[in-house]
Design an enzyme around this catalytic site. Sequence first.
Site, PDB file in Angstrom:
ATOM      1  N   PRO A  56      22.578  -5.130  31.645  1.00 36.00           N
ATOM      2  CG  PRO A  56      21.609  -4.400  33.703  1.00 36.00           C
ATOM      3  CD  PRO A  56      21.286  -4.699  32.316  1.00 36.00           C
ATOM      4  CB  CYS A  57      27.033  -8.024  31.053  1.00 36.36           C
ATOM      5  SG  CYS A  57      28.607  -7.018  31.752  1.00 36.36           S
ATOM      6  CD  GLN A  58      26.677  -5.696  36.158  1.00 36.87           C
ATOM      7  OE1 GLN A  58      25.950  -5.998  35.161  1.00 36.87           O
ATOM      8  NE2 GLN A  58      27.139  -4.435  36.485  1.00 36.87           N
ATOM      9  CG  PHE A  60      23.774 -13.286  31.602  1.00 37.40           C
ATOM     10  CD1 PHE A  60      22.973 -14.119  31.666  1.00 37.40           C
ATOM     11  CD2 PHE A  60      23.455 -12.013  31.428  1.00 37.40           C
ATOM     12  CE1 PHE A  60      21.438 -13.990  31.943  1.00 37.40           C
ATOM     13  CE2 PHE A  60      21.922 -11.568  31.439  1.00 37.40           C
ATOM     14  CZ  PHE A  60      20.890 -12.871  31.796  1.00 37.40           C
TER      15      PHE A  60
END
Length: 112
Positions: A56-58, A60
């Site tokens: 999951p990138c949210q 960063f």
Amino acid sequence: MFLHQNIDKDVRLTIKTNKPDCPLIGDIRNYSAEQILEISGLSSFEDVDLIVGGPPCQAFSTAGKRSSFNDERGNVFFTFINLITKIRPKYAVIENVRGLLSAPLIHRPHNH
């Protein structure tokens, strides 16, 4: 062999429809490296060529709050890295997220 961790039920359904024999797992935080290899039909003695992931990138992304590892989703990144170090594939690919390298974090010493 294709293992996929995705909480999107439509994505999972598409994979199961098109690749019915493909093993799917859930949240990678709930599986050990040994369990993932077993589900994949591999033993710990077999070579793994490639692991590809997009944790999951949210946590960063520069488009968000950038809570980094203070966001539970950010810790999935560490889980993914730990699995890579235990499974020891020849290659590992991680989705590049704008903001990952500049994310605020508190230094944690490496255990050798």
